[in-house]
Design a protein around this motif. Structure first.
Motif, short mmCIF file in Angstrom:
data_model
loop_
_atom_site.label_atom_id
_atom_site.label_comp_id
_atom_site.label_asym_id
_atom_site.label_seq_id
_atom_site.Cartn_x
_atom_site.Cartn_y
_atom_site.Cartn_z
N PRO A 8 -20.42 -18.05 47.98
CA PRO A 8 -19.83 -18.97 48.96
C PRO A 8 -19.02 -20.09 48.31
CG PRO A 8 -22.22 -19.24 48.84
CD PRO A 8 -21.89 -18.01 48.07
N PHE A 9 -19.46 -20.53 47.13
CA PHE A 9 -18.71 -21.58 46.42
C PHE A 9 -17.32 -21.07 46.05
CE2 PHE A 9 -17.72 -23.24 42.04
CZ PHE A 9 -17.27 -24.49 42.45
N LEU A 10 -17.23 -19.87 45.50
CA LEU A 10 -15.95 -19.33 45.09
C LEU A 10 -15.08 -18.95 46.29
CD1 LEU A 10 -17.14 -17.13 42.08
CD2 LEU A 10 -16.01 -19.37 41.98
N GLU A 11 -15.71 -18.54 47.38
CA GLU A 11 -14.95 -18.24 48.59
C GLU A 11 -14.34 -19.51 49.17
OE1 GLU A 11 -17.18 -14.25 50.34
OE2 GLU A 11 -17.88 -16.25 50.95
N ARG A 12 -15.10 -20.59 49.18
CA ARG A 12 -14.55 -21.86 49.67
C ARG A 12 -13.39 -22.29 48.79
NH1 ARG A 12 -17.21 -27.69 51.34
NH2 ARG A 12 -17.79 -26.50 53.18
N TRP A 13 -13.57 -22.22 47.49
CA TRP A 13 -12.52 -22.59 46.54
C TRP A 13 -11.26 -21.77 46.82
CZ3 TRP A 13 -13.83 -23.01 40.61
CH2 TRP A 13 -12.72 -23.48 39.90
N SER A 14 -11.42 -20.48 47.00
CA SER A 14 -10.28 -19.60 47.26
C SER A 14 -9.56 -20.00 48.56
CB SER A 14 -10.73 -18.15 47.36
OG SER A 14 -11.27 -17.70 46.13
N ASP A 15 -10.32 -20.24 49.61
CA ASP A 15 -9.72 -20.61 50.89
C ASP A 15 -8.97 -21.95 50.78
OD1 ASP A 15 -10.74 -18.33 52.04
OD2 ASP A 15 -12.49 -19.33 52.91
N GLU A 16 -9.54 -22.89 50.05
CA GLU A 16 -8.90 -24.19 49.90
C GLU A 16 -7.66 -24.11 49.02
OE1 GLU A 16 -13.03 -26.75 50.50
OE2 GLU A 16 -12.27 -26.39 48.49
N TRP A 17 -7.71 -23.23 48.02
CA TRP A 17 -6.53 -23.01 47.20
C TRP A 17 -5.38 -22.48 48.07
CZ3 TRP A 17 -4.80 -23.91 42.32
CH2 TRP A 17 -3.66 -23.22 41.92
N ARG A 18 -5.70 -21.60 48.98
CA ARG A 18 -4.67 -21.04 49.86
C ARG A 18 -4.08 -22.12 50.77
NH1 ARG A 18 -4.07 -15.62 51.88
NH2 ARG A 18 -2.82 -15.56 53.79
N ILE A 19 -4.90 -23.06 51.22
CA ILE A 19 -4.40 -24.16 52.04
C ILE A 19 -3.40 -25.00 51.25
CG2 ILE A 19 -5.05 -26.35 53.15
CD1 ILE A 19 -7.71 -24.97 53.91
N ALA A 20 -3.73 -25.27 49.99
CA ALA A 20 -2.85 -26.09 49.15
C ALA A 20 -1.65 -25.32 48.65
CB ALA A 20 -3.64 -26.66 47.97
N ASN A 21 -1.78 -24.00 48.53
CA ASN A 21 -0.71 -23.16 47.98
C ASN A 21 -0.48 -21.96 48.90
OD1 ASN A 21 -0.50 -24.35 44.99
ND2 ASN A 21 -2.66 -24.20 45.52
N PRO A 22 0.06 -22.18 50.10
CA PRO A 22 0.21 -21.07 51.05
C PRO A 22 1.11 -19.97 50.52
CG PRO A 22 1.40 -23.04 51.79
CD PRO A 22 0.56 -23.45 50.62
N PRO A 23 0.67 -18.73 50.61
CA PRO A 23 1.48 -17.62 50.08
C PRO A 23 2.67 -17.32 50.99
CG PRO A 23 -0.46 -16.77 51.17
CD PRO A 23 -0.60 -18.27 51.19
N ALA A 24 3.69 -16.71 50.41
CA ALA A 24 4.85 -16.31 51.21
C ALA A 24 4.46 -15.27 52.24
CB ALA A 24 5.94 -15.77 50.28
N ASP A 25 3.53 -14.41 51.88
CA ASP A 25 3.06 -13.37 52.80
C ASP A 25 1.69 -13.76 53.33
OD1 ASP A 25 2.26 -11.17 54.17
OD2 ASP A 25 2.37 -9.76 52.48
N PRO A 26 1.57 -14.09 54.61
CA PRO A 26 0.26 -14.52 55.16
C PRO A 26 -0.83 -13.47 55.00
CG PRO A 26 2.06 -14.98 56.70
CD PRO A 26 2.63 -14.12 55.60
N ALA A 27 -0.45 -12.22 54.79
CA ALA A 27 -1.45 -11.15 54.64
C ALA A 27 -2.06 -11.12 53.25
CB ALA A 27 -0.82 -9.80 54.96
N THR A 28 -1.55 -11.94 52.32
CA THR A 28 -2.08 -11.97 50.96
C THR A 28 -3.54 -12.43 50.98
OG1 THR A 28 0.11 -12.52 50.09
CG2 THR A 28 -1.79 -12.94 48.66
N PRO A 29 -4.46 -11.70 50.35
CA PRO A 29 -5.87 -12.14 50.33
C PRO A 29 -6.02 -13.50 49.66
CG PRO A 29 -5.64 -9.87 49.59
CD PRO A 29 -4.25 -10.42 49.67
N SER A 30 -6.97 -14.27 50.14
CA SER A 30 -7.16 -15.61 49.57
C SER A 30 -8.03 -15.60 48.30
CB SER A 30 -7.81 -16.53 50.61
OG SER A 30 -9.10 -16.07 50.96
N TRP A 31 -8.81 -14.55 48.09
CA TRP A 31 -9.76 -14.49 46.98
C TRP A 31 -9.04 -14.66 45.64
CZ3 TRP A 31 -14.54 -15.20 45.89
CH2 TRP A 31 -15.20 -14.56 44.82
N LEU A 32 -9.48 -15.63 44.84
CA LEU A 32 -8.86 -15.91 43.54
C LEU A 32 -9.45 -15.06 42.42
CD1 LEU A 32 -8.59 -19.82 43.63
CD2 LEU A 32 -6.78 -18.15 44.04
#
Length: 369
Positions: A8-32
């Motif tokens: 859950p810690f790494l999932e939260r980190w991944s989701d927050e990274w996506r918020i700060a760095n939105p991908p060009a393709d919204p379908a891109t997985p957030s998992w880092l």
């Protein structure tokens, strides 16, 4: 930290990274990260190394076999097939300077970073705590700081996570949680508590909460910490890059008088905090610093101001008289937690030792203004 806590810690980190760095393709997985390493893959790595991995690192690999964007300067952590002893993978890093202790540390350590900006992340198998955790380090040649120690791999990853928040500042639940913690700490300070709120503010600062910096600055100054150790707590939230502006009443009435007094004591060859804010301060901060006709020094709300002014500073009972005044002190703004303007007065400042500063801070005061 086991894999059930890592996930859950790494999932939260991944989701927050996506918020700060939105991908060009919204379908891109957030998992880092990557897929989990198997028990067999981890066992094969341990056999190859001839060592059992420290618990938090072993469990991390069983959740993700490597990681991306560990920090702003660490872009990739190694997977089980890439991990190895630093002396074998990056032998050129050993013997680069004359520090024999550092060379010994590098020569025995496990390299866990793969891609970084002139730096490495590694674990020391000779520095083991009671839980079997190896000390973790990062070192970047451009900092000139040498290796920076953390108690474990988990502690190092948490530090990377906090650094991500400090730099990228995603609009997310973690930020809101820290802002709520800072507000609770502020109220606790105004009720006379100190040590626990101090610890909360220091941690909030790691996560880039500017308000925590300014609150912490007031406390550290009252506790007598050297200026060089606390100036960053006022420079960061007042800089043009912070994006957060404290109330001008607090700035003009409390913070700037203190910075001007410190500036007057600073040798001409050295830059003061005020000098730094003149160059890098936010627009409203620069305007207040440059405003002509500084108002006479006041000590906060009228009741407290009157009590302070009634003290004869040449008398032997000056401190006992001043000691009675905090009962009348009230914050000027919601970012005000200490009567720091006292330290801008050259007659009063010498009386406030670190012990007396703590006494003032822990005197019970109301929160009303």
């Amino acid at each position: 930290m086991d894999r059930h806590a890592w996930k859950p810690f790494l999932e939260r980190w991944s989701d927050e990274w996506r918020i700060a760095n939105p991908p060009a393709d919204p379908a891109t997985p957030s998992w880092l990260g990557f897929g989990p390493a198997s028990e067999a893959e981890v066992a094969a790595l341990e056999a190859r190394l001839g060592r059992t991995l420290p618990p938090s690192y072993r469990e991390f690999l069983l959740v993700t076999d490597g990681w991306t964007h560990a920090g702003p300067f660490v872009w990739r952590l190694r997977g089980t097939r890439e991990i190895g002893w630093l002396r074998d993978l990056e032998p050129h890093l050993i013997g680069e300077d004359e520090n024999e202790d550092e060379d010994d540390l590098l020569a025995r350590s496990l390299l866990v970073s793969l891609e970084a900006d002139a730096g490495v992340v590694f674990l020391d198998p000779d520095d083991v705590d009671e839980h079997g955790e190896w000390a973790a380090y990062d070192e970047f040649s451009w900092t000139a700081m040498g290796p920076v120690r953390h108690a474990s791999f988990h502690a190092k990853m948490y530090d990377f996570y906090a650094g991500f928040h400090s730099l990228d500042r995603p609009d997310c639940e973690t930020r809101r949680e820290w802002d709520a913690s800072v507000e609770r700490a502020r109220l606790a300070i105004l009720a006379g508590e100190l040590d626990e709120p101090l610890a909360v503010l220091e941690e909030a600062v790691r996560f880039g909460r500017d308000r925590a910096d300014l609150l912490l600055y007031q406390l550290r100054i009252m506790l007598g910490d050297p200026h060089d150790d606390v100036s960053h707590h006022v420079e960061r939230p007042l800089s043009s890059s912070a994006g957060w502006e404290p109330d001008p009443v607090l700035l003009s009435g409390e913070i700037l008088p203190l910075l001007r007094a410190e500036h007057a004591r600073t040798p001409q060859w050295r830059s003061s905090t005020l000098d730094g804010l003149r160059q890098r301060g936010a627009g409203p901060v620069k305007e207040l610093i440059g405003a002509a006709g500084q108002a006479p020094l006041r000590y906060g709300v009228p009741e407290f101001d009157a009590a302070v002014r009634a003290v004869d500073w040449s008398a032997a009972d000056a401190w006992p008289r001043l000691k009675e005044a905090p009962a009348l002190w009230r914050p000027l703004t919601d970012d005000h937690v200490a009567p720091v303007s006292l330290l801008a007065d050259p007659r009063i400042a010498p009386l406030i030792t670190p012990e007396r500063g703590r006494e003032i801070l822990t005197a019970c005061r109301g929160t009303g203004r």
